[in-house]
Design a protein around this motif. Sequence first.
Motif, PDB file in Angstrom:
ATOM      1  N   PHE A   2       0.811  -1.212   0.000  1.00 43.09           N
ATOM      2  CA  PHE A   2       0.000   0.000   0.000  1.00 43.09           C
ATOM      3  C   PHE A   2       0.846   1.264   0.000  1.00 43.09           C
ATOM      4  N   ASN A   3       2.095   1.156   0.433  1.00 43.95           N
ATOM      5  CA  ASN A   3       3.020   2.292   0.388  1.00 43.95           C
ATOM      6  C   ASN A   3       3.752   2.368  -0.954  1.00 43.95           C
ATOM      7  N   LYS A   4       3.331   1.568  -1.922  1.00 43.07           N
ATOM      8  CA  LYS A   4       3.885   1.540  -3.278  1.00 43.07           C
ATOM      9  C   LYS A   4       5.348   1.111  -3.301  1.00 43.07           C
ATOM     10  N   GLU A   5       5.739   0.242  -2.374  1.00 39.57           N
ATOM     11  CA  GLU A   5       7.099  -0.277  -2.336  1.00 39.57           C
ATOM     12  C   GLU A   5       7.230  -1.573  -3.124  1.00 39.57           C
ATOM     13  N   ILE A   6       6.107  -2.237  -3.427  1.00 40.35           N
ATOM     14  CA  ILE A   6       6.116  -3.509  -4.156  1.00 40.35           C
ATOM     15  C   ILE A   6       5.227  -3.372  -5.389  1.00 40.35           C
ATOM     16  N   ASP A   7       5.773  -3.778  -6.533  1.00 42.56           N
ATOM     17  CA  ASP A   7       4.976  -3.867  -7.751  1.00 42.56           C
ATOM     18  C   ASP A   7       5.249  -5.249  -8.336  1.00 42.56           C
ATOM     19  N   TRP A   8       4.388  -6.208  -8.034  1.00 46.73           N
ATOM     20  CA  TRP A   8       4.599  -7.628  -8.340  1.00 46.73           C
ATOM     21  C   TRP A   8       4.919  -7.895  -9.804  1.00 46.73           C
ATOM     22  N   ASP A   9       4.200  -7.237 -10.711  1.00 46.39           N
ATOM     23  CA  ASP A   9       4.381  -7.597 -12.116  1.00 46.39           C
ATOM     24  C   ASP A   9       5.356  -6.718 -12.896  1.00 46.39           C
ATOM     25  N   THR A  10       5.933  -5.688 -12.276  1.00 39.79           N
ATOM     26  CA  THR A  10       6.945  -4.904 -12.989  1.00 39.79           C
ATOM     27  C   THR A  10       8.289  -4.840 -12.258  1.00 39.79           C
ATOM     28  N   ASP A  11       8.305  -4.983 -10.949  1.00 37.34           N
ATOM     29  CA  ASP A  11       9.571  -5.005 -10.205  1.00 37.34           C
ATOM     30  C   ASP A  11      10.234  -6.370 -10.351  1.00 37.34           C
ATOM     31  N   THR A  12      11.493  -6.456  -9.934  1.00 32.75           N
ATOM     32  CA  THR A  12      12.197  -7.735  -9.929  1.00 32.75           C
ATOM     33  C   THR A  12      11.909  -8.421  -8.600  1.00 32.75           C
ATOM     34  N   ILE A  13      11.102  -9.471  -8.649  1.00 30.26           N
ATOM     35  CA  ILE A  13      10.744 -10.232  -7.453  1.00 30.26           C
ATOM     36  C   ILE A  13      11.641 -11.468  -7.433  1.00 30.26           C
ATOM     37  N   LYS A  14      12.260 -11.706  -6.285  1.00 32.37           N
ATOM     38  CA  LYS A  14      13.191 -12.830  -6.176  1.00 32.37           C
ATOM     39  C   LYS A  14      12.785 -13.783  -5.069  1.00 32.37           C
ATOM     40  N   VAL A  15      13.337 -14.982  -5.149  1.00 39.99           N
ATOM     41  CA  VAL A  15      13.208 -15.960  -4.080  1.00 39.99           C
ATOM     42  C   VAL A  15      14.619 -16.375  -3.684  1.00 39.99           C
ATOM     43  N   MET A  16      14.913 -16.232  -2.405  1.00 43.60           N
ATOM     44  CA  MET A  16      16.214 -16.637  -1.886  1.00 43.60           C
ATOM     45  C   MET A  16      16.019 -17.782  -0.900  1.00 43.60           C
ATOM     46  N   LEU A  17      17.056 -18.539  -0.681  1.00 43.36           N
ATOM     47  CA  LEU A  17      16.993 -19.684   0.224  1.00 43.36           C
ATOM     48  C   LEU A  17      17.808 -19.398   1.476  1.00 43.36           C
ATOM     49  N   CYS A  18      17.279 -19.835   2.623  1.00 43.98           N
ATOM     50  CA  CYS A  18      17.962 -19.653   3.901  1.00 43.98           C
ATOM     51  C   CYS A  18      18.064 -20.989   4.628  1.00 43.98           C
ATOM     52  N   THR A  19      19.035 -21.065   5.523  1.00 39.60           N
ATOM     53  CA  THR A  19      19.238 -22.269   6.320  1.00 39.60           C
ATOM     54  C   THR A  19      18.269 -22.289   7.494  1.00 39.60           C
TER      55      THR A  19
END
Length: 145
Positions: A16-33
Amino acid sequence: MAVTAKLYGLALKSAFNKEIDWDTDTIKVMLCTSSYTPDQDTHQYKSSVTNEVSGTGYTAGGATLVSATITYTTGTNTLVLDAADSSWTTSTITARYAIIYDSTPGTDATRPLIAYVDFGADVSTTAGTFTITWDAAGIVTLTAA
Protein backbone atom coordinates in the motif's frame (compact mmCIF):
# COMPACT_ATOMS: atom_id res chain seq x y z
CA MET A 1 7.26 -33.21 5.94
CA ALA A 2 4.68 -30.41 6.29
CA VAL A 3 5.42 -27.40 4.11
CA THR A 4 3.85 -24.10 5.23
CA ALA A 5 3.86 -20.68 3.63
CA LYS A 6 3.01 -17.31 5.12
CA LEU A 7 2.78 -13.73 4.02
CA TYR A 8 4.97 -11.36 6.01
CA GLY A 9 2.42 -9.16 7.82
CA LEU A 10 4.16 -5.95 6.82
CA ALA A 11 4.09 -6.94 3.12
CA LEU A 12 0.62 -5.43 2.87
CA LYS A 13 1.91 -2.18 4.37
CA SER A 14 4.76 -2.18 1.85
CA ALA A 15 2.33 -2.85 -1.01
CA PHE A 16 0.00 0.00 0.00
CA ASN A 17 3.02 2.29 0.39
CA LYS A 18 3.88 1.54 -3.28
CA GLU A 19 7.10 -0.28 -2.34
CA ILE A 20 6.12 -3.51 -4.16
CA ASP A 21 4.98 -3.87 -7.75
CA TRP A 22 4.60 -7.63 -8.34
CA ASP A 23 4.38 -7.60 -12.12
CA THR A 24 6.95 -4.90 -12.99
CA ASP A 25 9.57 -5.01 -10.21
CA THR A 26 12.20 -7.73 -9.93
CA ILE A 27 10.74 -10.23 -7.45
CA LYS A 28 13.19 -12.83 -6.18
CA VAL A 29 13.21 -15.96 -4.08
CA MET A 30 16.21 -16.64 -1.89
CA LEU A 31 16.99 -19.68 0.22
CA CYS A 32 17.96 -19.65 3.90
CA THR A 33 19.24 -22.27 6.32
CA SER A 34 17.45 -23.49 9.42
CA SER A 35 19.43 -20.89 11.41
CA TYR A 36 17.11 -18.16 10.10
CA THR A 37 13.96 -17.61 12.16
CA PRO A 38 11.21 -15.87 10.18
CA ASP A 39 9.23 -13.26 12.12
CA GLN A 40 5.97 -12.68 10.31
CA ASP A 41 5.13 -9.65 12.46
CA THR A 42 8.37 -7.65 12.51
CA HIS A 43 10.45 -8.56 9.45
CA GLN A 44 9.66 -6.04 6.71
CA TYR A 45 12.86 -5.73 4.67
CA LYS A 46 15.55 -8.08 3.35
CA SER A 47 18.02 -6.66 5.88
CA SER A 48 16.13 -8.67 8.56
CA VAL A 49 16.87 -11.97 6.81
CA THR A 50 19.93 -13.90 7.98
CA ASN A 51 21.69 -17.15 7.10
CA GLU A 52 21.22 -17.24 3.34
CA VAL A 53 22.45 -20.52 1.89
CA SER A 54 25.67 -20.71 -0.08
CA GLY A 55 26.99 -23.43 -2.31
CA THR A 56 27.58 -24.58 -5.83
CA GLY A 57 24.88 -23.49 -8.26
CA TYR A 58 23.38 -20.86 -5.96
CA THR A 59 23.91 -17.11 -6.39
CA ALA A 60 23.57 -14.81 -3.37
CA GLY A 61 20.26 -12.97 -3.45
CA GLY A 62 18.45 -15.91 -5.00
CA ALA A 63 16.67 -16.34 -8.31
CA THR A 64 14.31 -13.98 -10.10
CA LEU A 65 10.71 -15.15 -10.31
CA VAL A 66 9.85 -15.64 -13.96
CA SER A 67 6.42 -14.95 -15.50
CA ALA A 68 5.06 -13.12 -12.44
CA THR A 69 1.31 -12.53 -12.78
CA ILE A 70 -1.53 -10.98 -10.80
CA THR A 71 -5.11 -12.13 -11.33
CA TYR A 72 -8.36 -11.19 -9.63
CA THR A 73 -11.40 -13.46 -9.71
CA THR A 74 -14.69 -11.66 -9.10
CA GLY A 75 -16.72 -14.76 -8.22
CA THR A 76 -14.47 -15.63 -5.29
CA ASN A 77 -13.07 -12.15 -4.54
CA THR A 78 -9.54 -13.56 -4.68
CA LEU A 79 -6.33 -11.92 -5.81
CA VAL A 80 -3.58 -14.35 -6.79
CA LEU A 81 0.13 -13.65 -7.16
CA ASP A 82 1.87 -16.35 -9.14
CA ALA A 83 5.00 -17.15 -11.15
CA ALA A 84 6.74 -20.06 -12.80
CA ASP A 85 8.38 -22.68 -10.57
CA SER A 86 11.90 -21.78 -9.36
CA SER A 87 14.98 -23.96 -9.59
CA TRP A 88 18.73 -24.01 -9.13
CA THR A 89 20.36 -26.54 -11.46
CA THR A 90 23.55 -28.45 -10.70
CA SER A 91 23.37 -27.18 -7.13
CA THR A 92 24.84 -28.46 -3.89
CA ILE A 93 22.90 -26.64 -1.17
CA THR A 94 20.82 -27.21 1.95
CA ALA A 95 17.85 -24.94 2.70
CA ARG A 96 14.98 -24.79 5.18
CA TYR A 97 13.26 -21.58 4.02
CA ALA A 98 12.44 -19.79 0.77
CA ILE A 99 12.05 -16.02 1.14
CA ILE A 100 10.18 -14.00 -1.52
CA TYR A 101 11.10 -10.33 -1.72
CA ASP A 102 11.19 -7.32 -4.05
CA SER A 103 14.81 -6.74 -5.08
CA THR A 104 14.18 -3.56 -7.11
CA PRO A 105 14.93 -0.99 -4.36
CA GLY A 106 18.61 -0.10 -3.99
CA THR A 107 19.51 -1.60 -0.61
CA ASP A 108 18.57 -4.57 1.58
CA ALA A 109 17.15 -2.09 4.12
CA THR A 110 14.56 -0.97 1.52
CA ARG A 111 13.82 -4.28 -0.27
CA PRO A 112 10.38 -5.39 1.02
CA LEU A 113 9.77 -8.96 2.11
CA ILE A 114 6.61 -10.54 0.72
CA ALA A 115 6.30 -14.13 1.92
CA TYR A 116 8.24 -17.15 3.13
CA VAL A 117 7.97 -20.89 2.78
CA ASP A 118 9.04 -23.26 5.56
CA PHE A 119 9.92 -26.60 3.98
CA GLY A 120 9.35 -28.28 7.37
CA ALA A 121 12.87 -29.73 7.39
CA ASP A 122 16.18 -29.19 5.65
CA VAL A 123 16.06 -29.94 1.92
CA SER A 124 19.32 -30.65 0.11
CA THR A 125 20.74 -31.24 -3.32
CA THR A 126 24.10 -32.65 -4.26
CA ALA A 127 25.01 -31.77 -7.85
CA GLY A 128 21.28 -31.84 -8.61
CA THR A 129 18.35 -29.51 -9.22
CA PHE A 130 16.77 -27.78 -6.23
CA THR A 131 13.21 -26.99 -7.33
CA ILE A 132 10.40 -25.06 -5.70
CA THR A 133 7.10 -26.11 -7.22
CA TRP A 134 4.69 -23.32 -6.37
CA ASP A 135 1.13 -24.29 -5.43
CA ALA A 136 -1.17 -24.62 -8.45
CA ALA A 137 -3.48 -22.07 -6.77
CA GLY A 138 -0.68 -19.46 -6.76
CA ILE A 139 2.19 -18.32 -4.57
CA VAL A 140 -0.01 -15.90 -2.60
CA THR A 141 -3.82 -15.83 -2.51
CA LEU A 142 -5.66 -12.97 -0.82
CA THR A 143 -9.43 -12.89 -0.32
CA ALA A 144 -11.35 -9.63 -0.07
CA ALA A 145 -14.06 -9.99 2.51
